[in-house]
Write an enzyme that holds these catalytic residues in place. Sequence first.
Site, PDB file in Angstrom:
ATOM      1  CG  ASP A   1      -1.610   1.257   1.488  1.00  9.18           C
ATOM      2  OD1 ASP A   1      -2.306   1.696   0.563  1.00  9.18           O
ATOM      3  OD2 ASP A   1      -1.486   1.845   2.597  1.00  9.18           O
TER       4      ASP A   1
HETATM    5 MG   LIG Z   1      -2.899   3.240   3.452  1.00  8.48          MG
END
Ligand SMILES: [Mg+2]
Length: 226
Positions: free
Chosen positions: A9
């Site tokens: 991420d």
């Molecule tokens: Mg994040």
Amino acid sequence: MKYQTLLFDVDDTLLDFQATERVALKRLFAFAGVTETPALVAKYKEMNHELWRSFERGERTRDEVIYQRFGMFFESLGKKVDGVALENQYRIFLEEGHDLMPDSREIITDLSQRADLYIVTNGVSQTQYRRLTDAKLLPFFKDVFVSEDTGYQKPMIEYFDYVFDRIPNFAKEQAVIIGDSLTSDIQGGITAGIDTIWLNPQKTTGMIQPTYEIQQLTELYGILGS
Ligand SMILES: [Mg+2]
């Protein structure tokens, strides 16, 4: 290494989005002629968070979230604004910020020599590419999957199917997702059938159970092997 495919991420995992957001909001409030206070920022963040949660649930499109949020927010202060224009200005401010999370570039540089690294991010494509480039992280990743380009978002299974289809020789048991969000990164990884590493610096608690939990990126070595 325990895993060959590492899915990272971006926001609040590799890049310190909270720091970038803080500066961008300060500039946007000034741009809109509103005096920024901690209470107003907290109020905006809560509204914004709720909007993105509704996006994760598939109730709003990304465009609805980003082009409605400032209209809704400033309207709640009794101020009529052009939400689209403010969003466009905000994106310019956001794109200019690429604060790194602690040890992020060093760890990514090192891991990229021993595993295949990919970006999995729910965001706006142009913004994420620009920030990853400016942070000098982009070259370490074999591919970047931004939800805007895939047509789906974490935690949707369709998003992960799209990603897995595009990774050469992909094997689920050799893949792990690393992220700070329980509802998008960890839930998405679980749904997609891969292991998960939750970056949880504040030691918050939640109902979703990751495979591993860490407080800082350096702890990745204890899981992946050094
Ligand atoms: Mg994040």
